[in-house]
Design a protein around this motif. Sequence first.
Motif, PDB file in Angstrom:
ATOM      1  N   PRO A   1       0.802  -1.235   0.000  1.00  0.00           N
ATOM      2  CA  PRO A   1       0.000   0.000   0.000  1.00  0.00           C
ATOM      3  C   PRO A   1       0.833   1.283   0.000  1.00  0.00           C
ATOM      4  N   ASN A   2       2.058   1.223   0.510  1.00  0.00           N
ATOM      5  CA  ASN A   2       2.876   2.433   0.609  1.00  0.00           C
ATOM      6  C   ASN A   2       3.748   2.680  -0.614  1.00  0.00           C
ATOM      7  N   THR A   3       4.009   1.641  -1.394  1.00  0.00           N
ATOM      8  CA  THR A   3       4.937   1.797  -2.524  1.00  0.00           C
ATOM      9  C   THR A   3       4.301   1.445  -3.865  1.00  0.00           C
ATOM     10  N   TYR A   4       2.993   1.203  -3.872  1.00  0.00           N
ATOM     11  CA  TYR A   4       2.298   0.875  -5.122  1.00  0.00           C
ATOM     12  C   TYR A   4       1.829   2.147  -5.819  1.00  0.00           C
ATOM     13  N   GLY A   5       1.901   2.131  -7.154  1.00  0.00           N
ATOM     14  CA  GLY A   5       1.333   3.219  -7.941  1.00  0.00           C
ATOM     15  C   GLY A   5       2.195   4.462  -8.050  1.00  0.00           C
TER      16      GLY A   5
ATOM     17  N   VAL B   1       9.890  -5.681  -1.031  1.00  0.00           N
ATOM     18  CA  VAL B   1       9.264  -6.052   0.249  1.00  0.00           C
ATOM     19  C   VAL B   1       9.893  -5.260   1.394  1.00  0.00           C
ATOM     20  N   LEU B   2      11.211  -5.127   1.347  1.00  0.00           N
ATOM     21  CA  LEU B   2      11.924  -4.390   2.394  1.00  0.00           C
ATOM     22  C   LEU B   2      11.538  -2.911   2.383  1.00  0.00           C
ATOM     23  N   ALA B   3      11.431  -2.339   1.174  1.00  0.00           N
ATOM     24  CA  ALA B   3      11.028  -0.933   1.060  1.00  0.00           C
ATOM     25  C   ALA B   3       9.640  -0.713   1.654  1.00  0.00           C
ATOM     26  N   GLU B   4       8.726  -1.626   1.364  1.00  0.00           N
ATOM     27  CA  GLU B   4       7.367  -1.516   1.895  1.00  0.00           C
ATOM     28  C   GLU B   4       7.359  -1.616   3.415  1.00  0.00           C
TER      29      GLU B   4
END
Length: 551
Positions: free
Chosen positions: A50-54, A182-185
């Motif tokens: 949700p934080n890194t999508y789009g 995954v880590l970034a999220e």
Amino acid sequence: MKPMIKSPLQIARASYQPKLPTALKGNVVLKEGAATESVADQADIKTLFPNTYGMPLISFEAGVKKEYPAVAAGVILSGGQAPGGHNVICGLFDGLKALNPNNKLYGFLAGPSGLVDHNYIELTKEIVDEYRNTGGFDIIGSGRTKLEEEWQYDKGTEICKKLGINAIVIIGGDDSNTNACVLAEYYSQKKTGIQVIGCPKTIDGDLKNEMIETSFGFDTACKVYSELIGNIQRDANSAKKYWHFIRLMGRSASHITLECALQSQPNICIVSEEVEAKNQTLNDVVDDIIKVIVHRAEHGLNFGTILIPEGLIEFIPAVKKLISELNDLLAHNEDFNALNTDEEKRQYVKGMLSPVSAEVYRSLPKGIAKQLTLDRDPHGNVQVSLIETEKLLIEMVAKRLAQLKAEGSYKGKFSALNHFFGYEGRCAIPSNFDADYTYSLGYTASVLISEGKTGYMSSVRNLTAPAAEWIAGGVPITMMMNMEKRHGKMKPVIQKALVQLDGAPFQYFAKHRESWGDEKSSYIYPGPIQYYGPTEVCDQPTRTLLLEQEK
């Protein structure tokens, strides 16, 4: 410390200054494009990230001078080696220092485990300068530890907070960059303030899309293999007595095999993706080989070269279904692991497979069947690099030719030699193209870090143009993701890029392969990588890139 002895080429390469896109040579401004979405399974990927999508695509342009606060970054080399990895680190180091001389760069040792185990060194100019334009990953080492558990992420947070690290750069292939995503999220959700940037590495060439035109190392590795193939073809054309079955690295796609065929023009080249599309069996593949061998024998030519992709066995539909069942069956299977003998394991597997797959399993030579049940790779898949497909094909071809000779329809002589080219290319001194490309990728990552970006992969495009015209920027990693089954469960991963049968590289190959297999020699002898001389000899990208971009 005893001084390092260097070859004349090592000494000369140390002074080579990689070329950069014009936008990276001075002050940089970021241009944001439209919002992005994942390549497939959009709802699932958006829910998981949700934080890194789009996030939007990013490109760099020349801009006005801007002051950046000092940052510290950590870098990780993940997975198998690829030529140019050192130059990514050099570009990252130089870029950080150019943006703010007080910036620092730390290297986590032996791959992702270095982050978890707090094993690191600070990368200074003295260290970095020793590795400019060199092959290998030995500056900090690599590893295949997967970052999958929250406790691993938290251990990473600990060392980053201790060292004041604001960002981590993960240099790796599709699985390593999936881990980066995954880590970034996770770090975004936890508001740790730690950014994560990926860089596209793999000699296999299967990490590519419209924004990542090629992964680094592919160019150099293919040039190394093509030189060896050319050498073998010259020998075959001289000795005129051996068929050379050459297996090439590339577990999930045939990019290396196709590129080497375009560079060397062998008599036969198998492309796994075509085998799958035609729903061919192993016997069908053998029949295709037999036709060329018999035809050349009719003209007194009992020699030739055959290129075989490492992952061929997985693309034969019936075998692919068998492997899929085996991957699910053997994932964390304690009953199977407790069996002592190969025969016990063989009988256990046969009893658990579907009837169709059990029949395919029974039809395979015992050696190949055993290799399909050996320990899985870190992703839970069959280790196809351990399956000696070239030897299997030699055995099957020899048996079929003996039958044809008994029938009187083949009068040639068949002697075969097998080869596997893989590790020979992974740590080669990078070509000028890879030296420039990787340095630009690292420099691009330094700008993304300084601009506060996370969840992006460093991107450099327009690669068939002169380096000054390359387009640098960033691509949201979520844009490349889809859902796939791993260890029996659906997981988000970067989608692998397979050879496109309607793409220009394969279409060129398909148009010309019949003439390469006939009685007239069409061999090309590429020779070794050249670093100094005319640009058409030293700076050319792969044939794949040139054909894809109609050059």
